[in-house]
Each structure stands twice: as C-alpha cells, then as structure tokens.
Design a protein around this motif. Structure first.
Motif, PDB file in Angstrom:
ATOM      1  N   LEU A 125      -3.871 -13.912 -13.672  1.00  0.00           N
ATOM      2  CA  LEU A 125      -2.990 -14.093 -12.518  1.00  0.00           C
ATOM      3  C   LEU A 125      -3.451 -15.286 -11.690  1.00  0.00           C
ATOM      4  N   ARG A 126      -4.761 -15.400 -11.495  1.00  0.00           N
ATOM      5  CA  ARG A 126      -5.340 -16.497 -10.723  1.00  0.00           C
ATOM      6  C   ARG A 126      -5.088 -17.852 -11.378  1.00  0.00           C
ATOM      7  N   GLU A 127      -5.016 -17.878 -12.715  1.00  0.00           N
ATOM      8  CA  GLU A 127      -4.839 -19.128 -13.452  1.00  0.00           C
ATOM      9  C   GLU A 127      -3.391 -19.603 -13.518  1.00  0.00           C
ATOM     10  N   MET A 128      -2.448 -18.764 -13.140  1.00  0.00           N
ATOM     11  CA  MET A 128      -1.038 -19.178 -13.176  1.00  0.00           C
ATOM     12  C   MET A 128      -0.802 -20.285 -12.151  1.00  0.00           C
ATOM     13  N   ALA A 129      -0.119 -21.333 -12.580  1.00  0.00           N
ATOM     14  CA  ALA A 129       0.124 -22.488 -11.709  1.00  0.00           C
ATOM     15  C   ALA A 129       0.807 -22.085 -10.408  1.00  0.00           C
ATOM     16  N   TRP A 130       1.702 -21.115 -10.474  1.00  0.00           N
ATOM     17  CA  TRP A 130       2.435 -20.680  -9.281  1.00  0.00           C
ATOM     18  C   TRP A 130       1.517 -20.164  -8.184  1.00  0.00           C
ATOM     19  N   ARG A 133      -2.496 -21.786  -5.172  1.00  0.00           N
ATOM     20  CA  ARG A 133      -2.693 -21.993  -3.727  1.00  0.00           C
ATOM     21  C   ARG A 133      -2.844 -20.681  -2.961  1.00  0.00           C
ATOM     22  N   PHE A 134      -2.634 -19.579  -3.635  1.00  0.00           N
ATOM     23  CA  PHE A 134      -2.796 -18.277  -2.989  1.00  0.00           C
ATOM     24  C   PHE A 134      -4.277 -17.958  -2.881  1.00  0.00           C
ATOM     25  N   PRO A 135      -4.717 -17.376  -1.767  1.00  0.00           N
ATOM     26  CA  PRO A 135      -6.112 -16.927  -1.686  1.00  0.00           C
ATOM     27  C   PRO A 135      -6.360 -15.803  -2.700  1.00  0.00           C
ATOM     28  N   SER A 136      -7.567 -15.754  -3.228  1.00  0.00           N
ATOM     29  CA  SER A 136      -7.911 -14.714  -4.210  1.00  0.00           C
ATOM     30  C   SER A 136      -7.657 -13.317  -3.655  1.00  0.00           C
ATOM     31  N   ASP A 137      -7.922 -13.114  -2.369  1.00  0.00           N
ATOM     32  CA  ASP A 137      -7.697 -11.800  -1.767  1.00  0.00           C
ATOM     33  C   ASP A 137      -6.222 -11.393  -1.849  1.00  0.00           C
ATOM     34  N   ALA A 138      -5.321 -12.340  -1.641  1.00  0.00           N
ATOM     35  CA  ALA A 138      -3.888 -12.035  -1.714  1.00  0.00           C
ATOM     36  C   ALA A 138      -3.497 -11.641  -3.135  1.00  0.00           C
ATOM     37  N   LEU A 139      -4.040 -12.336  -4.128  1.00  0.00           N
ATOM     38  CA  LEU A 139      -3.752 -12.000  -5.522  1.00  0.00           C
ATOM     39  C   LEU A 139      -4.318 -10.626  -5.873  1.00  0.00           C
ATOM     40  N   ASN A 140      -5.560 -10.397  -5.465  1.00  0.00           N
ATOM     41  CA  ASN A 140      -6.196  -9.109  -5.748  1.00  0.00           C
ATOM     42  C   ASN A 140      -5.469  -7.964  -5.057  1.00  0.00           C
ATOM     43  N   ASP A 141      -5.052  -8.171  -3.806  1.00  0.00           N
ATOM     44  CA  ASP A 141      -4.334  -7.129  -3.063  1.00  0.00           C
ATOM     45  C   ASP A 141      -2.997  -6.802  -3.719  1.00  0.00           C
ATOM     46  N   SER A 142      -2.302  -7.830  -4.190  1.00  0.00           N
ATOM     47  CA  SER A 142      -1.013  -7.608  -4.842  1.00  0.00           C
ATOM     48  C   SER A 142      -1.193  -6.794  -6.117  1.00  0.00           C
ATOM     49  N   LEU A 143      -2.176  -7.170  -6.907  1.00  0.00           N
ATOM     50  CA  LEU A 143      -2.446  -6.449  -8.149  1.00  0.00           C
ATOM     51  C   LEU A 143      -2.869  -5.003  -7.849  1.00  0.00           C
ATOM     52  N   ALA A 144      -3.769  -4.833  -6.898  1.00  0.00           N
ATOM     53  CA  ALA A 144      -4.260  -3.493  -6.555  1.00  0.00           C
ATOM     54  C   ALA A 144      -3.141  -2.604  -6.002  1.00  0.00           C
ATOM     55  N   SER A 145      -2.205  -3.185  -5.263  1.00  0.00           N
ATOM     56  CA  SER A 145      -1.128  -2.373  -4.688  1.00  0.00           C
ATOM     57  C   SER A 145      -0.148  -1.902  -5.756  1.00  0.00           C
ATOM     58  N   LEU A 146      -0.041  -2.644  -6.849  1.00  0.00           N
ATOM     59  CA  LEU A 146       0.902  -2.266  -7.899  1.00  0.00           C
ATOM     60  C   LEU A 146       0.267  -1.447  -9.013  1.00  0.00           C
ATOM     61  N   CYS A 147      -1.047  -1.461  -9.101  1.00  0.00           N
ATOM     62  CA  CYS A 147      -1.724  -0.579 -10.072  1.00  0.00           C
ATOM     63  C   CYS A 147      -2.978  -0.006  -9.431  1.00  0.00           C
ATOM     64  N   PRO A 148      -2.790   0.847  -8.417  1.00  0.00           N
ATOM     65  CA  PRO A 148      -3.931   1.374  -7.671  1.00  0.00           C
ATOM     66  C   PRO A 148      -4.869   2.248  -8.507  1.00  0.00           C
TER      67      PRO A 148
END
Length: 171
Positions: A125-130, A133-148
């Motif tokens: 997810l972090r490696e996707m070009a889209w 620019r997102f902070p790692s915390d935002a990516l991790n939070d999104s993933l964690a919220s969808l697969c808690p």
C-alpha cells in the motif's frame, strides 16, 4: 429537418464510437508492466478483470483475491461511484485498503502468519504511487480500520515474536 436527423445520427455514432473505444481499449492494450491485475468497472456489464500472464500461481491467487474485492466494490457501489471513488485519494485509499485486507486474509487462510501478511500489504500500500504523499500513519490507520481482526492478530504475533527474539538473546 433532414439535416437535424443527420446531425443527430452523426452525434449518436460519435458517442457510440467513443463509448466503444473507452470500454474496449483498456481490455485490448498490453497489460502495464508493473500491474499484477486490473479490475475495470463498467455500467451494465459490471466488473471485468485482467491479470498479468507472467505471475506465478501463488502470486496469481493473491492477485485474484485482491481484484475480487475490487469486483465486489464495483457491484456494490456501481460503475459511476466506483469511477469517482478512484479519483478521490481518500476514497481510493479506502478501496485499496479493503482489497489489501482481502489479500491478507487469503494469505492467512493459506497458512501465512498474520504479522507477515499484514506487514507485506502495508508495504505494498505504501509503495503505490497514489499514496506516496500520505503519511504512514494514515495508510496504517486506513488498513487497520478495514481489517481490524487481522491488525490485532498481527500486533499480537509481532509482540510474541519480539518477546521470543529478545528472550532468546539474553540467555
């Protein structure tokens, strides 16, 4: 009157040709070199998927799990919202996080450790070009919220692994 009908026919043909090209070109053009799979969401037709023919069987199975989540999103949300969702970075993140959760679930079901599967999809997810620019915390939070559940099991496994690693080194 005749010229209006002719103009309307030409406009109709132009529209039909544009729609045909829009829907068929992505299916006919070569697969992008870095893409493992793609899901196109069309009105009326629904999801249409393409997979990289160079993938190994295990990579293809993971990719199918990921793209199946996108196909479910297409059927659930409809083609127009699916398209709009891909244009909005926060919505695209939610869609991709949901698909990566499906991919991690597949890996765990096939015997993978939750901590390793979860870390792998976080990295992808972090490696996707889209999302660069997102902070790692935002990516991790999104993933964690969808697969808690996977996130919680992965955190427990990671803590146990660290405790064993540090405990073994102190003997």
């Amino acid at each position: 009157m005749k010229s209006r009908r002719t103009s309307a026919r030409r406009l109709g043909l132009l529209f039909a040709g544009t729609a045909l090209a829009t829907f068929t070109l992505p299916l006919l053009l070569p697969m992008p070199s870095r893409a493992e799979g793609l899901t196109f969401c069309y009105p009326v037709v629904g999801p249409v998927q393409r997979f990289n023919p160079d993938l190994s069987n295990s990579a293809l199975a993971r990719t199918r799990a990921h793209e199946a989540a996108h196909a479910t999103q297409c059927r659930r949300d409809g083609a127009i919202w699916h398209f709009v969702r891909d244009l909005l970075p926060s919505q695209r993140l939610a869609a991709e996080a949901e698909a990566y959760c499906a991919e991690a679930s597949f890996g765990i079901a096939k015997g993978g450790q939750a901590r390793l599967e979860y870390a792998r999809v976080q990295d992808e997810l972090r490696e996707m070009a889209w999302f660069r620019r997102f902070p790692s915390d935002a990516l991790n939070d999104s993933l964690a919220s969808l697969c808690p559940v996977i996130a919680a099991v992965a955190a427990r496994e990671e803590a146990d692994w660290r405790a064993r690693s540090h405990g073994a080194g102190s003997r």
